[in-house]
Design a protein around this motif. Structure first.
Motif, PDB file in Angstrom:
ATOM      1  N   UNK B 333       4.655  -4.017   2.477  1.00 23.82           N
ATOM      2  CA  UNK B 333       3.645  -4.210   1.434  1.00 23.82           C
ATOM      3  C   UNK B 333       2.327  -4.479   2.146  1.00 23.82           C
ATOM      4  N   UNK B 334       1.313  -3.660   1.828  1.00 21.97           N
ATOM      5  CA  UNK B 334       0.008  -3.819   2.475  1.00 21.97           C
ATOM      6  C   UNK B 334      -0.925  -4.587   1.541  1.00 21.97           C
ATOM      7  N   UNK B 335      -1.475  -5.672   2.051  1.00 21.82           N
ATOM      8  CA  UNK B 335      -2.465  -6.419   1.276  1.00 21.82           C
ATOM      9  C   UNK B 335      -3.847  -6.092   1.836  1.00 21.82           C
ATOM     10  N   UNK B 336      -4.683  -5.512   0.985  1.00 20.75           N
ATOM     11  CA  UNK B 336      -6.037  -5.149   1.401  1.00 20.75           C
ATOM     12  C   UNK B 336      -6.966  -6.288   0.996  1.00 20.75           C
ATOM     13  N   UNK B 337      -7.595  -6.885   1.983  1.00 17.58           N
ATOM     14  CA  UNK B 337      -8.449  -8.032   1.700  1.00 17.58           C
ATOM     15  C   UNK B 337      -9.791  -7.587   1.134  1.00 17.58           C
ATOM     16  N   UNK B 338     -10.149  -8.119  -0.037  1.00 14.80           N
ATOM     17  CA  UNK B 338     -11.505  -7.931  -0.563  1.00 14.80           C
ATOM     18  C   UNK B 338     -12.340  -9.161  -0.217  1.00 14.80           C
ATOM     19  N   UNK B 339     -12.047  -9.729   0.940  1.00 13.85           N
ATOM     20  CA  UNK B 339     -12.697 -10.981   1.347  1.00 13.85           C
ATOM     21  C   UNK B 339     -13.289 -10.842   2.744  1.00 13.85           C
ATOM     22  N   UNK B 379       1.689  -1.369  -2.573  1.00 17.59           N
ATOM     23  CA  UNK B 379       3.013  -1.994  -2.527  1.00 17.59           C
ATOM     24  C   UNK B 379       4.053  -1.242  -1.705  1.00 17.59           C
ATOM     25  N   UNK B 380       3.886   0.058  -1.560  1.00 19.81           N
ATOM     26  CA  UNK B 380       4.954   0.820  -0.892  1.00 19.81           C
ATOM     27  C   UNK B 380       4.383   1.706   0.215  1.00 19.81           C
ATOM     28  N   UNK B 381       4.259   1.195   1.406  1.00 19.19           N
ATOM     29  CA  UNK B 381       3.776   2.037   2.505  1.00 19.19           C
ATOM     30  C   UNK B 381       4.827   2.048   3.612  1.00 19.19           C
ATOM     31  N   UNK B 382       5.184   3.254   4.059  1.00 12.13           N
ATOM     32  CA  UNK B 382       6.138   3.325   5.164  1.00 12.13           C
ATOM     33  C   UNK B 382       5.440   2.885   6.442  1.00 12.13           C
ATOM     34  N   UNK B 383       6.157   2.135   7.257  1.00 10.95           N
ATOM     35  CA  UNK B 383       5.532   1.537   8.443  1.00 10.95           C
ATOM     36  C   UNK B 383       4.913   2.576   9.373  1.00 10.95           C
ATOM     37  N   UNK B 384       5.495   3.759   9.408  1.00 13.55           N
ATOM     38  CA  UNK B 384       4.960   4.779  10.318  1.00 13.55           C
ATOM     39  C   UNK B 384       3.551   5.219   9.890  1.00 13.55           C
ATOM     40  N   UNK B 385       3.181   4.980   8.632  1.00 17.02           N
ATOM     41  CA  UNK B 385       1.842   5.353   8.161  1.00 17.02           C
ATOM     42  C   UNK B 385       0.823   4.224   8.344  1.00 17.02           C
ATOM     43  N   UNK B 386       1.290   3.060   8.735  1.00 18.40           N
ATOM     44  CA  UNK B 386       0.391   1.898   8.753  1.00 18.40           C
ATOM     45  C   UNK B 386      -0.778   2.040   9.733  1.00 18.40           C
ATOM     46  N   UNK B 387      -0.573   2.575  10.948  1.00 23.53           N
ATOM     47  CA  UNK B 387      -1.743   2.718  11.833  1.00 23.53           C
ATOM     48  C   UNK B 387      -2.830   3.597  11.206  1.00 23.53           C
ATOM     49  N   UNK B 388      -2.436   4.672  10.549  1.00 24.76           N
ATOM     50  CA  UNK B 388      -3.412   5.554   9.892  1.00 24.76           C
ATOM     51  C   UNK B 388      -4.101   4.826   8.743  1.00 24.76           C
ATOM     52  N   UNK B 389      -3.290   4.130   7.928  1.00 26.77           N
ATOM     53  CA  UNK B 389      -3.851   3.390   6.788  1.00 26.77           C
ATOM     54  C   UNK B 389      -4.830   2.327   7.295  1.00 26.77           C
ATOM     55  N   UNK B 390      -4.429   1.611   8.344  1.00 30.93           N
ATOM     56  CA  UNK B 390      -5.291   0.567   8.886  1.00 30.93           C
ATOM     57  C   UNK B 390      -6.609   1.149   9.382  1.00 30.93           C
ATOM     58  N   UNK B 391      -6.555   2.273  10.073  1.00 29.44           N
ATOM     59  CA  UNK B 391      -7.781   2.890  10.599  1.00 29.44           C
ATOM     60  C   UNK B 391      -8.724   3.274   9.458  1.00 29.44           C
ATOM     61  N   UNK B 392      -8.159   3.817   8.383  1.00 29.87           N
ATOM     62  CA  UNK B 392      -8.997   4.211   7.245  1.00 29.87           C
ATOM     63  C   UNK B 392      -9.612   2.982   6.575  1.00 29.87           C
ATOM     64  N   UNK B 393      -8.815   1.936   6.445  1.00 27.78           N
ATOM     65  CA  UNK B 393      -9.326   0.707   5.825  1.00 27.78           C
ATOM     66  C   UNK B 393     -10.456   0.121   6.670  1.00 27.78           C
ATOM     67  N   UNK B 394     -10.248   0.147   7.977  1.00 25.00           N
ATOM     68  CA  UNK B 394     -11.219  -0.438   8.899  1.00 25.00           C
ATOM     69  C   UNK B 394     -12.572   0.247   8.758  1.00 25.00           C
TER      70      UNK B 394
END
Lengths: 102, 557
Positions: B333-339, B379-394
């Protein structure tokens, strides 16, 4: 003994935009507090308030806000009115972004 | 996810058509403000300090990417390019023009959303655990029952003129992430003898008279749930004080009559109305449930995640702080901080909303959640996608690794926007977040929830913050009271006031003294702020706050 009357301005929000507005001496609504009429007489303030409250097609939420005379016209006394005059403190939105003399 | 049926769509369209005409009549002068105000409030439209505010419901905090994109569109088209997510899983637009609001509501209806009953003395948006359907510790997904309650409560003829507003929250897990004990009704899904049912908690609430909810019934079956809820609201509708709005909430009714008396009255009422529930609600519930079937989780290697976690410290810090355990293997579960430090808690720009929508669509089974803590969840992200998701969020300022930490602050809009506020909240939150970011202390401090309200109504949940801050107007100056030891979870408790309040200039140093006292006194880095407070009590914090010697010692550091 009744408390001394402190000067007031008549203020409201514009019906369509919601902008903070103030009543001027010549019965117009202005976005600039500095152009508002500073009312120093209590009876007069009540009459002005009634007149403003009747303008339901232009403004909403009419009330008397405490103000004081400043170099360029009326200025707020309370911090709430200071925020209403300028806008929120987290973004440069609202009056502070649109007006130059606040 | 639940999609609107023809009935839902027709109902919302009809309400929007009515509201469009009401706005036209207001603008033409046919309706006075006194006549119009209750109508606009029924559709979520407030008048605040600087402008109107439209509050849109996000039922049980669930959105799909299309809905999130539409929220972004509203922000760009009719507002100032951003929206504010609230502690009740709503989104607020701070700058709509009255004549645009009917168009905004129509645009929302296109994606199955509305602003109905987000204000007024009605049953409000039903909220739920933001990890619903994903949490590892969940008994059942709370969203189907939340949707059932949404349908039951929407335009319910008996409940359109309640003594006051009425808020319901649902959790499907024992760990309470939905603040159910501070709601008029909190529902907890429980299992007993192989059967799923509901623990019903009533009379919780914050505001002027904060109360922790009491258990009204330990186990209500699915068959009995709606009639039971109807009985509760019905009993309060009759008993609730209409003479004094400060005593009108059900928490006061329960307090004045006692939980046993309320329970007896609810039983009587329940027995009376139970036969009128013929089972239609149960058939409907089954249909709703099928709409919330879990997505098809994939089985894949997590090697990419493991490598990034090992080699990239920034990713690791984010993963350690912002991920939560998912029930499916290989998922998180990925929590995206709006803080982001120094940003307004809960605000997202239209661009950020679109980025989150894109990520949800591409990597998150098209689901997003809004938490009561004013963050966004994938709520549902496969761990293998997390580096990509993190980079986009960053790239878009959305990768702040601070979930649950001191800068993950709940703050109501306060006097920067709200007409009821007595002081500002947002700048206090911004100052605290910036300060502890500068100190680079927040990861060392660990779990610490600061909650700030700009008035006694407590939208910022300050009573249940580990550190609560309440902004007041003291003789024309902003003044901030501090409470310590509040808890919003299943071990809910109200914070204790430290003593006299602090000015806007003094509040940040005061918070710092509290935090340094905690760091001095904790047993080990594993003992959280709340645990330390419960062990050592108020005195050391009071000394640090009010004793001059103590204050000076920290001021000198």
């Amino acid at each position: 003994m009744p408390r001394d009357f402190t000067p007031k301005v008549v203020t409201a929000n514009a019906l369509i935009e919601g902008d903070v507005v103030y009543l001027t001496r010549d019965d117009q609504w202005t976005r600039h507090m500095s152009e508002a009429e500073l009312i120093t007489d209590e009876a007069e303030s009540q009459l002005r308030l009634l007149m403003a409250q009747a303008q339901t097609e232009t403004v909403v939420g009419v009330y008397l806000a405490e103000a004081k005379a400043g170099a360029n016209g009326p200025e707020p006394v309370h911090f709430r009115e200071a925020f209403r005059r300028t806008g929120p403190s987290n973004y440069r939105h609202g009056k502070q972004a649109e007006l130059t003399d606040v | 996810m639940y999609d609107y049926t023809e009935f839902d769509a027709a109902f919302v369209a009809e309400r929007n058509r009515q509201f469009r005409q009401q706005v036209e009549r207001r603008l033409s002068g046919a309706l006075t403000e006194d006549e119009f105000k209750p109508l606009r409030l029924m559709n979520g439209l407030y008048l605040q300090l600087h402008a109107y505010m439209l509050r849109v419901a996000i039922p049980y905090g669930t959105l799909n990417s299309r809905q999130m994109r539409q929220l972004a569109y509203l922000a760009l088209r009719w507002d100032k390019g951003y929206g504010h997510f609230t502690t009740r899983q709503n989104i607020q637009y701070n700058w709509p023009k009255l004549r645009d609001v009917p168009d905004m509501l129509d645009a929302l209806a296109e994606v199955g959303m509305h602003a109905i009953q987000t204000s007024g003395n009605t049953i409000r948006n039903v909220t739920a655990d933001h990890f619903a359907g994903a949490a590892a510790d969940e008994i059942a997904d709370p969203r189907p029952v939340a949707e059932l309650i949404r349908q039951w409560s929407t335009d319910h003829p008996e409940f359109q003129f309640l003594p006051r507003k009425f808020k319901i929250a649902v959790t499907g897990a024992a760990a309470d992430r939905a603040v159910t004990r501070a709601h008029d009704i909190g529902l907890q899904i429980v299992r007993r003898d192989g059967q799923t049912g509901y623990r019903v908690i009533v009379g919780g609430g914050l505001g002027r008279t904060p109360m922790i909810g009491k258990v009204l019934n330990d186990f209500v079956t699915q068959d009995d749930l709606l009639p039971y809820l109807e009985a509760v609201v019905s009993v309060w509708n009759l008993l609730g004080r209409r003479d004094n709005k400060y005593k009108s909430r059900i928490k006061i009714t329960v307090h004045e009559h006692g939980i046993d008396d309320i329970r007896a009255r609810v039983e009587d009422r329940f027995n009376l109305i139970r036969p009128t529930f013929t089972g239609v609600d149960l058939a409907l519930f089954e249909q709703i449930k099928s709409a919330f079937a879990p997505p098809a989780f994939r089985t894949d290697s997590t090697a990419v995640f493991d490598t990034s976690y090992r080699t990239d410290p920034i990713f690791r810090s984010w993963a350690d702080t912002n991920l939560a355990a998912h029930r499916a293997p290989g998922y998180a579960i990925v929590q995206i901080s709006l803080k982001a430090h120094g940003a307004t808690p809960g605000d997202a720009t239209a661009e950020q909303m679109r980025v989150m929508a894109d990520l949800a669509e591409r990597y998150g089974h098209d689901e997003l959640r809004i938490s009561h803590e004013q963050n966004v969840i994938l709520p549902h992200v496969h761990k293998s996608d997390l580096p990509t998701v993190h980079a986009a969020l960053k790239k878009h300022g959305l990768a702040t690794a601070n979930i649950g930490l001191i800068s993950d602050i709940i703050a109501c809009p306060g006097m920067d926007y709200c007409a009821l506020a007595t002081a500002r909240s947002i700048p206090i939150a911004q100052d605290i977040a910036r300060r502890f970011d500068d100190l680079k202390l927040e990861h060392e401090i660990g779990e610490l929830k600061i909650k700030i309200s700009g008035c006694i109504n407590a939208c910022g949940h300050h009573h249940v913050g580990h550190i609560g801050i309440l902004g007041l107007d003291r003789a024309g100056v902003e003044n901030y009271q501090i409470t310590l030891g509040g808890d919003h979870t299943e071990t809910a408790s109200l914070g204790d006031r430290t003593g006299p309040g602090f000015s806007a200039d003094e509040i940040l140093p005061a918070i710092e003294r509290i935090v340094r006292t905690y760091l001095d006194y904790r047993d080990s880095p594993d003992e959280t702020f709340l645990q330390t407070y419960r062990r050592i009590g108020m005195e050391p914090f009071k000394t640090a706050l009010y004793d001059n010697a103590g204050a000076n010692a920290y001021a000198a550091q």
